[in-house]
Design an enzyme around this catalytic site. Sequence first.
Site, mmCIF file in Angstrom:
data_model
loop_
_atom_site.group_PDB
_atom_site.id
_atom_site.type_symbol
_atom_site.label_atom_id
_atom_site.label_comp_id
_atom_site.label_asym_id
_atom_site.label_seq_id
_atom_site.Cartn_x
_atom_site.Cartn_y
_atom_site.Cartn_z
ATOM 1 C CD GLU A 35 -2.938 1.579 2.756
ATOM 2 O OE1 GLU A 35 -2.284 0.412 3.639
ATOM 3 O OE2 GLU A 35 -3.828 2.811 2.275
ATOM 4 N N GLY A 51 3.606 1.975 11.002
ATOM 5 C CA GLY A 51 3.217 1.037 12.603
ATOM 6 C C GLY A 51 2.616 -0.457 11.628
ATOM 7 C CB ALA A 52 0.756 -2.691 10.866
ATOM 8 C CD GLU A 112 -4.688 -1.715 6.067
ATOM 9 O OE1 GLU A 112 -3.311 -1.182 6.338
ATOM 10 O OE2 GLU A 112 -5.707 -1.149 5.224
ATOM 11 C CG ASN A 113 -0.109 -6.912 3.637
ATOM 12 O OD1 ASN A 113 -0.249 -6.072 3.309
ATOM 13 N ND2 ASN A 113 0.350 -7.107 4.919
ATOM 14 C CG HIS A 165 -5.590 1.175 12.643
ATOM 15 N ND1 HIS A 165 -6.506 1.784 13.284
ATOM 16 C CD2 HIS A 165 -4.843 0.818 11.049
ATOM 17 C CE1 HIS A 165 -6.231 2.374 11.215
ATOM 18 N NE2 HIS A 165 -6.318 1.667 10.428
ATOM 19 C CD GLU A 166 -2.833 -1.923 11.222
ATOM 20 O OE1 GLU A 166 -3.837 -2.318 9.858
ATOM 21 O OE2 GLU A 166 -2.204 -1.526 11.362
ATOM 22 C CG HIS A 182 -7.589 -1.360 7.501
ATOM 23 N ND1 HIS A 182 -7.751 -0.151 7.564
ATOM 24 C CD2 HIS A 182 -6.054 -0.693 8.609
ATOM 25 C CE1 HIS A 182 -7.445 0.811 7.266
ATOM 26 N NE2 HIS A 182 -6.546 0.836 8.103
ATOM 27 C CD GLU A 214 -6.029 3.939 6.356
ATOM 28 O OE1 GLU A 214 -6.389 3.603 7.643
ATOM 29 O OE2 GLU A 214 -5.338 3.082 5.903
HETATM 30 N N1 B3K Z 1 -2.782 1.149 5.595
HETATM 31 C C1 B3K Z 1 -1.641 1.146 5.938
HETATM 32 C C2 B3K Z 1 -0.640 2.293 5.911
HETATM 33 C C3 B3K Z 1 -0.315 2.202 4.761
HETATM 34 C C4 B3K Z 1 0.912 3.417 4.305
HETATM 35 C C5 B3K Z 1 1.477 3.366 3.346
HETATM 36 N N2 B3K Z 1 2.959 4.072 3.045
HETATM 37 C C6 B3K Z 1 -1.363 0.749 7.380
HETATM 38 C C7 B3K Z 1 -2.736 1.434 8.960
HETATM 39 O O1 B3K Z 1 -2.985 2.552 8.357
HETATM 40 O O2 B3K Z 1 -3.689 0.491 8.930
HETATM 41 ZN ZN ZN Z 2 -5.265 2.423 8.782
#
Ligand code: B3K
Ligand code: ZN
Length: 868
Positions: free
Chosen positions: A128, A267-268, A270-271, A303-304, A307, A326
Amino acid sequence: MNIAANPVVEADQTVYLKDYQKPSYLVESIDLDIQVYDDHTQVNSTLVMQRQTSGDLVLLGRDLELKSITLNDQILSEKDYQLDSEQLIILNTPDQVNLKIEVVIHPESNTMLEGLYQAGDLFVTQNEPEGFRKITFYPDRPDVLSVFTTRVEADKKFPVLLANGNLLETGETGRDRHYAIWQDPTKKPSYLFACVIGDLAVLKDHFVTSEGRDVALEIYAIEKDIPKCHIAMEALKHSMRWDEEHYGRPYDLDNYMIVAVSQFNMGAMENKGLNIFNTSCVLADEEYTTDASIMRVQSVIAHEYFHNWTGNRITCRDWFQLCLKEGLTVFRDQSFSEDLQSAAVQRIDDVAVLKAHQFPEDSGPLSHPPRPDHFVEINNFYTATVYEKGAEINRMMSTLLGKEKFRKGTDEYFKRHDGQAVTVEDWVESLSAGSGVDLSAFLTWYNQPGTPKLEAKGEYNASAQTYTLSFKQSLKAHPKYPNLKAVPIPVALALFDAKTGQQYTLQSHDLFENNVQDGVYLFDQDEAVIEFTGVTEKPVVSLLRNFSAPVNLDFNYSDEELAFLLQYETNGFNQWQATQTLLERILLEGHDAQVYIEAIQQTLSFVIAKDPLLASRLFDIPSEGYLGSRIDTNYQPSALHESREKLVNTLAKGLGDFCKETYLSLDPIAQKDFSQAMGVRALKNIMLSMMARQGDVDVFDLAYSQYLETGNMSERLGALKVLVWNDAPQASNALQDFYRRFKDEALSLDQWFMVQAAHPKANAETIQYLTSHADYDLGTPNRIRSVSGGLNANPINAWSFGVQHFVDLAKYLDEKNPILGSRLLQVLSRWYTLAEPQRSEVKQRLESLKSDVKSKNVVETLNSMLSI
Ligand code: B3K
Ligand code: ZN
């Protein structure tokens, strides 16, 4: 064929929301075969595609060595396609396409931590927003959803081979190599693709969903870190249950994997079914990490996980809609954390972040709407505005609707859009339809920048027993957004009897007509007046309770009224807000500190007994960084530093024996839960630092004993800070001891770097010493952030010798890791507020950086910063 990295930014590289067009082809399925070798990785893909609209077949790709293309079994030659540094256009394609593409990539030398990259012994992905195009050619945009089947092959020295979905097959290819085939049954955009290749241990658990699905849970980390994964595992199970109970969302696959990696830009991520985490957001253990980081781990895990529904099952149509996933997911994780600890403190901490980061961003050259309408580099828009202000918009709608209607709205959203890539409008329409309340006016919040100013005035009429509140809202003019409109502002409020401290009950048909329900008034015009009747005594009004809207409130409270609210307000957030307003006045407007000191002494023992964590926050003295961000011109960091120091010393003196008595009376072990113990630890550390300012002769012995005797990182670090920042005789022993204990624990060692960089009297040599230390590593963002973040804790330092540090970093990272480079450069974005000659000096350094950088990330940020 080699494709150039980092194309120079040209004037026409801006992308506009208004130009959105549907993709010409959709991808029904993709088969990926990823073969990792020491010096390269081979990626073969097969795409089954179907035409959707007229137009060329466009595949995006960056830094890829193209080896071959086969279209419907025909090998293509160079005349069949056009290739440049960003895309591959296949000419004259039929409606049904079976496309095989072979490329070679180099994760072993990928320092950008985007796409597939090697971090130590581990290969991981970060796709992402636009990383997948660095793995293979693909319509790498969030509105193309497909079924991914992934074969990962590597040397057996990497026993762990992971990708999204279900494991279909494993096997060997020769003596030294093996493979695994994974299939993700849910359609997803390419930014949610992930794979991991490495040598990792695993912590296993399971969770049975409300639908009866038994989900295998796995957290992967290096062997020695596995004991630090238990808190994350508990938080994961808790999140899964929470999303079922609060949003009716059960998990949808048979496994959920999390992988911890020490080199990660944020931070992380969410794949789908395979989250990849910065170690700092998954490893938690009181011996090695602080209470704050334990709280952060729990909230990022949540959070992840959240998602999975808000982001993965329903994703964004395009990257302009980023705040759709987000903002909603941050709001969800904040609500989750409010259930974990003191809800008031969670809100306080979330608002503190908003005010310290989003408000300044929104008042300076990087200001943009939560849903921007143009960008050059989307990575530059993972901002506090998109995340935190985005969350506030959702919170406002939820406050207005109340729990039940908000839930009806979210149910409608999931019903309408599951499996789709949608827009902010789709979200607001679903919420409105489900709840039966028209929320379309809230779209204005998404589309315009700036923090509204909310001016309120109160007037009491004793003979009529009425209290009138008049409201006015305004936004600072913005050059790019000339047509700023009034926004709907939910104002949660309460009236208190000034004599007894009792709260009035707000109910009368007048109030209802004025749009006040359950203590929330919806102010949605430029100006309005509301009247309360039956008010028998002059009241004290408490406005924006729980920070019901992200605005700057201007209400002419007297210091005594603020002290009253500190004592009688039952909303913990507004109690804290009263202290902050008082302290800001003392610091920026020269008010007398005595009112605050007396009020806090009167209130504290009661609050400590009820919520020690909240009590600790009542001592929050606005930081120099935050106060500096409230000053728009002629900002002098050194003057601010001096006046803040003076205040803290006055407070310390004014609190007298209270500090030591409180320090000695508090015992974290005796607390009934983590939140309370955390509060007690925080209070003890505050008292220790106050005692140091009182010149208490025993304080350094007390601090050193606390340092040595505890097994808890918050206690150890709190004591270390007091020793180091006050140049105590024990400071260097403590620092050496800390290094010895934690030199092999990266997250703890980050704190060792941070404490030294954040020394109030740090200088250029301190930074030079830290950045040339054997354990400093420019390939590990966490380590860079520990020094840079520490330095930035003292604006007086950051704005003097720190400027060169940030400029040099931006220059270095421009090539190596532009995402991080751009982010760190933003530390200097308020340069224009400085007083001369500092202002011109910093400007000149920024100007001269221009000729040294070329990544879209850093160039766009630098241009915006200098556009003011
Ligand atoms: N969705 C990712 C963020 C990706 C950032 C890319 N530069 C983490 C999050 O918001 O959960
Ligand atoms: Zn996020």
